[in-house]
Design an enzyme around this catalytic site. Structure first.
Site, PDB file in Angstrom:
ATOM      1  N   SER A 112       7.812 -12.852  -3.928  1.00 37.23           N
ATOM      2  CA  SER A 112       8.886 -12.637  -2.980  1.00 37.23           C
ATOM      3  C   SER A 112       8.588 -11.512  -2.011  1.00 37.23           C
ATOM      4  CB  SER A 112      10.198 -12.393  -3.713  1.00 37.23           C
ATOM      5  OG  SER A 112      11.267 -12.876  -2.942  1.00 37.23           O
ATOM      6  N   HIS A 136       9.836  -0.339  -6.863  1.00 43.12           N
ATOM      7  CA  HIS A 136      10.225   1.034  -7.163  1.00 43.12           C
ATOM      8  C   HIS A 136      11.071   1.633  -6.038  1.00 43.12           C
ATOM      9  CE1 HIS A 136       7.366   1.584 -10.679  1.00 43.12           C
ATOM     10  NE2 HIS A 136       7.030   0.405 -10.187  1.00 43.12           N
ATOM     11  N   ASP A 180       3.499  -3.057  -4.237  1.00 45.65           N
ATOM     12  CA  ASP A 180       2.237  -3.539  -3.685  1.00 45.65           C
ATOM     13  C   ASP A 180       2.558  -4.671  -2.713  1.00 45.65           C
ATOM     14  OD1 ASP A 180       1.137  -1.860  -5.582  1.00 45.65           O
ATOM     15  OD2 ASP A 180      -0.099  -3.396  -6.531  1.00 45.65           O
TER      16      ASP A 180
END
Length: 259
Positions: free
Chosen positions: A227, A143, A87
């Site tokens: 981050s 991911h 995201d």
């Protein structure tokens, strides 16, 4: 305003090693638990997507690195689909050259600085860079964007510099100084650089997947604190869909990987 300032500094940390360590220790302790509900409310976290109920999280940190229900981020099954690894807010830089630098929050960086190698950077001439900036409200697990084989995975950087507007404004060059994990994933004739950039001088990156063969949508790791993720693709490897920049979700289709 004070509450938001506190949470922002807690999860992005700051440039002083001692303070950064203390903030991290607090967020991972039971003393942080009373802040869970205020944090959810302030950032409007979509807790219906989380795999556990609010009361199940013992610390603020556990909430921050929460897992989601599988159905919250479906992974496209289209052959050679290229998906968002996380995201965040996505920006794209095209047509890289050996000398080109791309801008992140007002400062420029080179591929060689990120990878720690001018030789490897030359592979990506003519390619593109995808930059995903994660905010406190985002899902912070990262991911794999394509099916492939992990050829190399290494870490770089120890200097203290925040991945946020403050560090960039003061010229601290966070993407080149911060702790980062650089992973090369190969599918077909092309390699993708998958770079997780940690916050500050504290190692905030946890790798959870050490498999050699990975699948699109597999979890790779997570950020303990806020981050950035950077993906670097060589020329001709990635065809992006139109208008992919801006807010994205993990698993969202971004284009096709030309293996």
């Amino acid at each position: 305003m004070i509450k938001k300032w506190f949470f922002k500094n807690l999860f992005e940390l700051n440039g002083r090693p001692f303070v950064a360590r203390q903030l991290r220790r607090f967020a991972m302790s039971e003393w942080s638990r009373p802040l869970i509900k205020p944090f959810i409310k302030l950032y409007d976290l979509q807790m219906h997507e989380a795999s556990q109920s609010v009361g199940a999280y013992p610390t603020l940190h556990e909430l921050f690195v929460r897992h989601l229900k599988e159905e919250a981020r479906p992974i496209p099954q289209t052959e050679h689909a290229f998906v968002s690894p996380c995201d965040g807010v996505l920006s794209v830089v095209d047509d890289l050259t050996e000398e080109s630098r791309f801008t992140v929050k007002g400062q420029s960086y080179s591929v060689a600085e990120l990878l720690g190698s001018h030789h490897e950077a030359a592979t990506y001439v003519g390619g593109r860079v995808l930059i995903f900036y994660l905010s406190p409200q985002n899902y912070h697990r990262v991911h794999v964007p394509i099916d492939g084989t992990v050829r190399t995975s290494y870490t770089l950087g120890r200097d203290s510099a925040p991945v946020n507007d403050l560090g960039l404004a003061y010229g601290m060059r966070p993407l080149t100084r911060n702790y980062r994990r650089v992973t090369r994933i190969v599918q077909g004739t092309h390699a993708l650089e998958h770079v997780m950039v940690g916050a500050l001088n504290v190692n905030t990156i946890v790798q959870t997947n050490h498999a050699r063969d990975v699948r699109r949508g597999d979890e790779f790791g997570y950020f303990s604190f806020g981050s950035t993720v950077v993906l670097i693709a060589p020329k001709g490897a990635l065809d992006l869909e139109d208008d992919v920049t801006g807010p994205v979700l993990m698993g969202q289709a971004l284009g096709i990987w030309n293996s």
